[in-house]
Enzyme design. Sequence first.
Site, PDB file in Angstrom:
ATOM      1  N   ASP A   8       0.883  -1.172   0.000  1.00 24.50           N
ATOM      2  CA  ASP A   8       0.000   0.000   0.000  1.00 24.50           C
ATOM      3  C   ASP A   8       0.922   1.224   0.000  1.00 24.50           C
ATOM      4  O   ASP A   8       1.383   1.653   1.056  1.00 24.50           O
ATOM      5  CB  ASP A   8      -0.894  -0.019   1.244  1.00 24.50           C
ATOM      6  CG  ASP A   8      -1.777   1.229   1.324  1.00 24.50           C
ATOM      7  OD1 ASP A   8      -2.196   1.725   0.266  1.00 24.50           O
ATOM      8  OD2 ASP A   8      -2.020   1.700   2.448  1.00 24.50           O
ATOM      9  N   GLU A  68      -1.551  -1.658  -4.479  1.00 22.16           N
ATOM     10  CA  GLU A  68      -2.809  -0.932  -4.573  1.00 22.16           C
ATOM     11  C   GLU A  68      -2.643   0.246  -5.511  1.00 22.16           C
ATOM     12  O   GLU A  68      -1.675   0.983  -5.450  1.00 22.16           O
ATOM     13  CB  GLU A  68      -3.272  -0.450  -3.188  1.00 22.16           C
ATOM     14  CG  GLU A  68      -4.611   0.261  -3.266  1.00 22.16           C
ATOM     15  CD  GLU A  68      -5.379   0.285  -1.959  1.00 22.16           C
ATOM     16  OE1 GLU A  68      -6.302   1.096  -1.866  1.00 22.16           O
ATOM     17  OE2 GLU A  68      -5.069  -0.509  -1.058  1.00 22.16           O
ATOM     18  N   ASP A 140      -2.096   1.104   7.422  1.00 22.16           N
ATOM     19  CA  ASP A 140      -1.261   0.897   6.231  1.00 22.16           C
ATOM     20  C   ASP A 140      -0.950  -0.583   6.008  1.00 22.16           C
ATOM     21  O   ASP A 140      -1.035  -1.088   4.892  1.00 22.16           O
ATOM     22  CB  ASP A 140       0.061   1.669   6.361  1.00 22.16           C
ATOM     23  CG  ASP A 140      -0.162   3.144   6.651  1.00 22.16           C
ATOM     24  OD1 ASP A 140      -0.442   3.889   5.705  1.00 22.16           O
ATOM     25  OD2 ASP A 140      -0.074   3.529   7.826  1.00 22.16           O
TER      26      ASP A 140
END
Length: 164
Positions: A8, A68, A140
């Site tokens: 991420d 992502e 996160d």
Amino acid sequence: ALRILGLDPGLRRTGWGVIACEGARISHVAHGVIAPKETLDFAYRLLTLFEGITAVIEAHAPDEAAVEETFMNNNAASALKLGHARAMALLAPARAGLPVGEYAAKVVKKAVVGTGSAEKDQVGFMIRRLLPTAGETTADAADALAVAIAHAHARKARKLGAAA
């Protein structure tokens, strides 16, 4: 078991998570956050991300990676900086020779929570349910584990599609 690294990306904090897949079973391997010092020059913050992700790959030997597709915000300058952080998240696994999948946030949320409009805390809650041995995760790291799970689902779907 196949190992998937989920990332991420963010310039301040890049979450990472590694899961193992065996058939339909997924399990937690490791997770964490790479947070470059904000006092560093921009190039060195990017280098910190690249080296941090590279170290995670060396430590946990994933077979594949998933990143992502971060949501682009309205501020062009921060969107551009985020793009640089994403580049590190794509480059480090590619440099290690891993296949890299990219997933929109909606797809990640749908895979984990069942709806693409889920809130951040719902993602965290489902990560605790799906990967109970992960313990407490920051947002996160939870997002990174969620990306890895989305990739695991997509792999299964591709396999089923190939079999048909």
